[in-house]
Design an enzyme around this catalytic site. Structure first.
Site, PDB file in Angstrom:
ATOM      1  N   HIS A 125    -114.182  18.418 -63.340  1.00  0.00           N
ATOM      2  CA  HIS A 125    -115.317  17.996 -64.159  1.00  0.00           C
ATOM      3  C   HIS A 125    -115.066  18.417 -65.611  1.00  0.00           C
ATOM      4  O   HIS A 125    -114.667  19.568 -65.861  1.00  0.00           O
ATOM      5  CB  HIS A 125    -116.608  18.645 -63.636  1.00  0.00           C
ATOM      6  N   LEU A 171    -120.643  10.655 -54.235  1.00  0.00           N
ATOM      7  CA  LEU A 171    -120.449  10.506 -52.793  1.00  0.00           C
ATOM      8  C   LEU A 171    -121.639  11.108 -52.045  1.00  0.00           C
ATOM      9  O   LEU A 171    -122.166  12.158 -52.431  1.00  0.00           O
ATOM     10  CB  LEU A 171    -119.155  11.209 -52.370  1.00  0.00           C
ATOM     11  N   GLU A 184    -107.636  20.243 -68.652  1.00  0.00           N
ATOM     12  CA  GLU A 184    -107.849  19.745 -67.284  1.00  0.00           C
ATOM     13  C   GLU A 184    -106.539  19.654 -66.532  1.00  0.00           C
ATOM     14  O   GLU A 184    -106.441  20.038 -65.364  1.00  0.00           O
ATOM     15  CB  GLU A 184    -108.493  18.350 -67.305  1.00  0.00           C
ATOM     16  N   ASN A 188    -104.980  12.722 -64.962  1.00  0.00           N
ATOM     17  CA  ASN A 188    -104.920  13.922 -64.106  1.00  0.00           C
ATOM     18  C   ASN A 188    -104.004  13.685 -62.915  1.00  0.00           C
ATOM     19  O   ASN A 188    -103.244  14.572 -62.525  1.00  0.00           O
ATOM     20  CB  ASN A 188    -106.326  14.313 -63.641  1.00  0.00           C
ATOM     21  N   ASN A 203    -113.129  18.637 -57.024  1.00  0.00           N
ATOM     22  CA  ASN A 203    -113.421  17.705 -58.117  1.00  0.00           C
ATOM     23  C   ASN A 203    -113.111  18.374 -59.442  1.00  0.00           C
ATOM     24  O   ASN A 203    -113.373  19.570 -59.611  1.00  0.00           O
ATOM     25  CB  ASN A 203    -114.914  17.342 -58.079  1.00  0.00           C
ATOM     26  N   THR A 209    -119.678  19.642 -52.838  1.00  0.00           N
ATOM     27  CA  THR A 209    -120.786  19.802 -51.899  1.00  0.00           C
ATOM     28  C   THR A 209    -121.745  18.641 -52.155  1.00  0.00           C
ATOM     29  O   THR A 209    -121.623  17.952 -53.185  1.00  0.00           O
ATOM     30  CB  THR A 209    -121.495  21.156 -52.103  1.00  0.00           C
ATOM     31  N   MET A 228    -115.341   8.293 -60.409  1.00  0.00           N
ATOM     32  CA  MET A 228    -116.638   8.195 -61.091  1.00  0.00           C
ATOM     33  C   MET A 228    -117.708   7.582 -60.191  1.00  0.00           C
ATOM     34  O   MET A 228    -118.421   6.669 -60.586  1.00  0.00           O
ATOM     35  CB  MET A 228    -116.487   7.387 -62.376  1.00  0.00           C
ATOM     36  N   GLY A 288    -106.248   7.730 -64.842  1.00  0.00           N
ATOM     37  CA  GLY A 288    -105.421   8.523 -63.932  1.00  0.00           C
ATOM     38  C   GLY A 288    -104.476   9.503 -64.604  1.00  0.00           C
ATOM     39  O   GLY A 288    -103.421   9.814 -64.047  1.00  0.00           O
TER      40      GLY A 288
HETATM   41  C1  GAR Z   1    -111.448  13.311 -66.717  1.00  0.00           C
HETATM   42  O1  GAR Z   1    -111.855  13.818 -67.951  1.00  0.00           O
HETATM   43  C2  GAR Z   1    -112.287  13.902 -65.596  1.00  0.00           C
HETATM   44  O2  GAR Z   1    -112.621  15.235 -65.808  1.00  0.00           O
HETATM   45  C3  GAR Z   1    -113.499  13.020 -65.643  1.00  0.00           C
HETATM   46  O3  GAR Z   1    -112.990  11.734 -65.845  1.00  0.00           O
HETATM   47  C4  GAR Z   1    -111.789  11.826 -66.608  1.00  0.00           C
HETATM   48  C5  GAR Z   1    -110.718  11.059 -65.885  1.00  0.00           C
HETATM   49  O4  GAR Z   1    -109.558  11.001 -66.654  1.00  0.00           O
HETATM   50  N1  GAR Z   1    -114.258  13.107 -64.454  1.00  0.00           N
HETATM   51  C6  GAR Z   1    -115.573  13.075 -64.423  1.00  0.00           C
HETATM   52  O5  GAR Z   1    -116.266  12.907 -65.405  1.00  0.00           O
HETATM   53  C7  GAR Z   1    -116.179  13.211 -63.034  1.00  0.00           C
HETATM   54  N2  GAR Z   1    -117.578  13.388 -63.135  1.00  0.00           N
HETATM   55  P1  GAR Z   1    -108.186  10.575 -66.004  1.00  0.00           P
HETATM   56  O6  GAR Z   1    -108.460   9.295 -65.239  1.00  0.00           O
HETATM   57  O7  GAR Z   1    -107.276  10.328 -67.156  1.00  0.00           O
HETATM   58  O8  GAR Z   1    -107.703  11.677 -65.104  1.00  0.00           O
END
Ligand code: GAR
Length: 221
Positions: free
Chosen positions: A112, A96, A177, A17, A110, A144, A93, A15
């Protein structure tokens, strides 16, 4: 001035982000508030970022549902309780299905960890290193039904350095990100995004004619 937007955030793990978004909101940089954080895993460490701030959390335990559709329906109902204006998949992860994606069409984004359409799916940093690319980064897109192909709102580019391994590259991308997600959520909450097919336009972009900074090539405001 648009009303404060209600934001729901979906996470599956650490978490970071989410935490960065909450910091940006607390600092007054986004005209929105997180109304709920949801996860399909009770052990998602990132739920603590919400709990610490008194933000409601909901776990929709994936193991409690016999089918993907049943899980998606329960998750959709749990999100809909708050009638959010925006649903952010921030490290969520789980793929959907079409029904839940349609339910929140135009208000689900989302993040990525790659420059889509390159490297959809998993293990993006490992794949980028194996290919010897010199630039990598991250993308925020509207969700989408097809995975990782929705209209792109913004992207940030980072260099791949000669000594990089997966961990060092992942850390550089993650930092990008956090900044990109903050920008996109701010734009959404200010009603500055419009979508036409695959093309997302950022309205009233004061710096759209300026040279983009090299390390962050999404449009700045
Ligand atoms: C992030 O790098 C995000 O971009 C990725 O998971 C990580 C979560 O980090 N998401 C994906 O790969 C989705 N396909 P966080 O829990 O520290 O935010």
């Amino acid at each position: 001035m648009s009303a404060i937007k209600k934001i729901s955030v979906l996470i599956s793990g650490r978490g970071s982000n989410l935490a960065s978004l909450l910091d940006a909101i607390d600092a007054g940089r986004i005209q929105g508030r997180v109304v709920r954080v949801l996860s399909q895993r009770a052990d998602a460490a990132g739920l603590q970022h919400a709990e610490k701030r008194g933000i409601p959390t909901t776990v929709v335990d994936v193991k409690a549902y016999p089918t993907r559709d049943a899980f998606d329906a329960a998750l959709g109902d749990a999100i809909a309780v708050d009638t959010p204006d925006l649903v952010v998949l921030a490290g969520f992860m789980r793929v959907l299905g079409a029904a839940i994606v349609q339910r929140f069409a135009g208000r689900m984004i989302n993040i990525h960890p790659a420059l889509l359409p390159s490297y959809p799916g998993l293990h993006t940093h490992q794949r980028a290193l194996a290919d010897g690319v010199k630039w990598h980064g991250c993308t925020v897109h509207f969700v989408t039904p097809e995975v990782d192909v929705g209209p792109i709102v913004g992207q940030s580019v980072v260099p791949v350095l000669p000594d990089d391994d997966e961990a060092s590259l992942a850390a550089r991308v993650l930092d990008a990100e956090h900044r990109l997600l903050e920008d996109v959520v701010r734009w959404f909450c200010a009603d500055r995004l419009s979508v036409d097919g695959q093309t997302v336009t950022l309205r009233d972009n004061a710096e759209s004619t300026a040279e983009p900074p090299t390390s962050c090539q999404h449009p700045r405001d």
